[in-house]
Scaffold this motif. Sequence first.
Motif, PDB file in Angstrom:
ATOM      1  N   CYS A 118       0.826  -1.210   0.000  1.00 21.93           N
ATOM      2  CA  CYS A 118       0.000   0.000   0.000  1.00 21.93           C
ATOM      3  C   CYS A 118       0.860   1.260   0.000  1.00 21.93           C
ATOM      4  CB  CYS A 118      -0.938  -0.003   1.203  1.00 21.93           C
ATOM      5  SG  CYS A 118      -2.332  -1.140   1.011  1.00 21.93           S
ATOM      6  N   SER A 151      -5.983   3.321  -4.996  1.00 22.99           N
ATOM      7  CA  SER A 151      -5.007   4.254  -4.434  1.00 22.99           C
ATOM      8  C   SER A 151      -5.303   5.666  -4.928  1.00 22.99           C
ATOM      9  CB  SER A 151      -3.592   3.843  -4.846  1.00 22.99           C
ATOM     10  OG  SER A 151      -2.640   4.718  -4.279  1.00 22.99           O
ATOM     11  N   THR A 153      -6.174   3.037  -0.119  1.00 23.46           N
ATOM     12  CA  THR A 153      -4.933   3.590   0.395  1.00 23.46           C
ATOM     13  C   THR A 153      -4.643   4.933  -0.266  1.00 23.46           C
ATOM     14  OG1 THR A 153      -2.608   3.070   0.885  1.00 23.46           O
ATOM     15  CG2 THR A 153      -3.407   2.502  -1.314  1.00 23.46           C
TER      16      THR A 153
END
Length: 229
Positions: free
Chosen positions: A44, A100, A161
Amino acid sequence: MSDDEMQPLQYIKQYHSHRDSLYHPERGPSIFGLVANPSLDCVCAELARLAYTRFEKNAAAQARLAQILATGGFGQPACFNSEGSQAFAVKAKDARRFVSFRGTQTDDLTDVIHDAECIPMTVAGYRGMVHWGFEKALQSIWPQVQEWLAANASPQPPVFTGHSLGAALATLAAARVPNAELITFGSPRVGNEEFAASFAGRAVRRYVDCCDGVTLVPLEAGWGTSTWG
């Protein structure tokens, strides 16, 4: 802190400490292909860094992102860009899905505005109050993320993340998906105590540098209760 939790920090230390790493973290070396069996948190951390890749600018940047992710054992990324908010989603070999979100870019006025709009608001879909600027930034890109998640169903919960502003958006996104896992880096505060309570019992890890002032804003004054990111 366990060895697995320390792993992202160990490899981040290998990144160059010059100014370019601050303003263009995406240009640094990738851990994928160099680190054997990285932990989930380490993965992550790398995905949060790669989110700074300006894939919306040209095809070459998007191709480089895809190449790095392939080295890490990921499939083809789906890149999202709307009204100054950016993120990418990708699926790992084990079918685990990752989203992300990109953090603040100092040369992007939209990002700066979102950061500055620290107005506590009650928004449908959340418990408590949340940072309006961050929520507005997520709203612009959420339909694309939601569509990708629906089209890429998996028995495993998605992992959200991001770093900085990206971490804030990841937190709000995870709040919208009750079973999602959340791993963030350098996140500012996102909501009040009631909002934080909505994550009770959830898989959440928030990495904070002791000298990072971003993680202490916005200030608690005006929120009624303590804030959490």
